[in-house]
Scaffold this active site. Structure first.
Site, PDB file in Angstrom:
ATOM      1  N   TYR A 105       0.880  -1.162   0.000  1.00 31.71           N
ATOM      2  CA  TYR A 105       0.000   0.000   0.000  1.00 31.71           C
ATOM      3  C   TYR A 105       0.929   1.226   0.000  1.00 31.71           C
ATOM      4  O   TYR A 105       1.368   1.698   1.046  1.00 31.71           O
ATOM      5  CB  TYR A 105      -0.895  -0.001   1.243  1.00 31.71           C
ATOM      6  CG  TYR A 105      -1.742  -1.242   1.342  1.00 31.71           C
ATOM      7  CD1 TYR A 105      -3.008  -1.297   0.762  1.00 31.71           C
ATOM      8  CD2 TYR A 105      -1.268  -2.378   1.992  1.00 31.71           C
ATOM      9  CE1 TYR A 105      -3.791  -2.444   0.838  1.00 31.71           C
ATOM     10  CE2 TYR A 105      -2.036  -3.536   2.078  1.00 31.71           C
ATOM     11  CZ  TYR A 105      -3.293  -3.561   1.502  1.00 31.71           C
ATOM     12  OH  TYR A 105      -4.057  -4.708   1.573  1.00 31.71           O
ATOM     13  N   GLY A 230      26.045 -18.252  -5.299  1.00 33.30           N
ATOM     14  CA  GLY A 230      27.008 -17.319  -4.746  1.00 33.30           C
ATOM     15  C   GLY A 230      26.984 -15.980  -5.443  1.00 33.30           C
ATOM     16  O   GLY A 230      25.926 -15.436  -5.753  1.00 33.30           O
ATOM     17  N   GLY A 254      15.371  -9.808   2.202  1.00 32.54           N
ATOM     18  CA  GLY A 254      16.397  -8.878   2.652  1.00 32.54           C
ATOM     19  C   GLY A 254      17.817  -9.327   2.402  1.00 32.54           C
ATOM     20  O   GLY A 254      18.768  -8.575   2.651  1.00 32.54           O
ATOM     21  N   ASP A 257      19.813  -7.035  -0.157  1.00 31.43           N
ATOM     22  CA  ASP A 257      20.188  -5.725   0.378  1.00 31.43           C
ATOM     23  C   ASP A 257      21.275  -5.874   1.442  1.00 31.43           C
ATOM     24  O   ASP A 257      22.171  -5.024   1.542  1.00 31.43           O
ATOM     25  CB  ASP A 257      18.969  -5.024   0.966  1.00 31.43           C
ATOM     26  CG  ASP A 257      17.885  -4.813  -0.082  1.00 31.43           C
ATOM     27  OD1 ASP A 257      18.221  -4.437  -1.222  1.00 31.43           O
ATOM     28  OD2 ASP A 257      16.706  -5.043   0.232  1.00 31.43           O
TER      29      ASP A 257
END
Length: 313
Positions: A105, A230, A254, A257
């Site tokens: 949203y 990898g 995640g 990142d």
């Protein structure tokens, strides 16, 4: 001043704590997430000052995000509280133990209202790295202009520009993404991409050839995140490969990142290419070994302990 500066959208997250459909009585864990915020937190935990710029709403979710980033020693002094739009929300549903469905949203909400005027020129010029992703320009004309402006400032000041393609198909088509990201790749110094994301810019090939093709577009470094295979990093002079760091995964969200955070922290450390890749892979492993996008990211002291135990040699 911050060694790393980044900008983008950070959203509140409500995540189911067990598999099944969301229904009356389902328990949800409240938190926050954003690709750029994860990188800032990861770099901060590894000992370098980091700054995040973005917009949140004048609401409890916005307060939570800013307080959480401050708690991780991330500078949010240039972030804006937008009192005309609420903070975006991400709803995560674990349909099965190994499949997560995400509903966003965000359209028209605070994070998507970023504009060039939100970017602090002095902050960018004083940084060592400006980190951007392909998510922010996909949010609309304002965020796209803000990213371009930040890159202009960084290049004028001789600041290293890091770009993670981070293609989000829900936000824009491959054609739109390719058109914008091709231009950003040409102006970046370090480019991160998954193998499929890289095909937005260069032809499908084996990883080393794709990395070299990305380098030919302008960057000094190209890093391919290859999942279970990898990672590979290349400069115009050398290449390095890195296997995954084995870990029992709890949550795969995640990892990419976290990988970027580790690689950029290694860059700020002055570490050679293989060491940067190892630190990146280690951060990715820590991230997936704990719930949440960034909560499992390691601190420098933890990594030093693991080195002492010959785990990361």
């Amino acid at each position: 001043m911050s060694a790393l500066v980044t900008l983008g959208e950070t959203m509140a997250v409500m995540a189911a704590d067990r598999p099944g459909r969301l229904d009356s009585g389902t328990s949800l864990r409240m938190g926050f997430a954003g690709a750029e915020a994860t990188v800032a937190i990861g770099v901060s935990r590894l000992g370098h000052k980091a700054s995040w710029t973005g917009r949140v709403g004048a609401d409890s979710a916005g307060t939570m995000i800013l307080a959480g980033l401050r708690g991780e020693s991330v500078d949010v002094s240039r972030a804006r509280v937008d009192d005309t739009a609420p903070t975006g929300l991400m709803l995560r549903e674990r349909r099965t133990p190994d499949h997560t469905h995400v509903t966003y949203y965000r359209r028209g909400l605070a994070g998507s209202r970023l504009v060039p005027e939100d970017v602090d020129a002095e902050l960018v010029a004083a940084a060592r790295i400006l980190h951007i992703t392909g998510i922010t320009p996909a949010l609309g004309a304002g965020p796209r202009a803000a990213v371009r402006h930040a890159v202009d400032l960084a290049r004028a000041a001789g600041v290293t520009v890091s770009l993670d393609l981070n293609h989000r198909a829900r936000l824009w088509s491959r054609q739109e993404a390719a058109a914008e990201l091709t231009g950003l790749v040409a102006r970046a110094d370090i480019v991160f991409a998954g193998a499929d994301e890289a095909t937005l810019i260069v032809p499908q090939d084996e990883p080393a050839a794709m990395a070299r093709a990305l380098l030919a577009r302008g960057p000094r470094e190209a890093v391919l995140k290859l999942g279970a295979r990898g990672a590979l990093a290349a400069t115009h002079d050398t290449e390095a490969v890195q296997d995954i760091v084995p870990v029992t995964p709890v949550n795969p969200i995640g990892a990419g990142d976290a990988f970027v955070a580790g690689y950029l922290a290694g860059h700020l450390d002055g570490a050679p290419l293989p060491a940067r890749l190892l630190l990146a892979a280690t951060c990715g492993a820590f991230a997936v070994a704990a719930p949440g996008d960034w909560e499992g990211l390691p601190r420098r002291a933890e990594l030093d302990l693991l080195k002492g135990e010959d785990v990361l040699r």
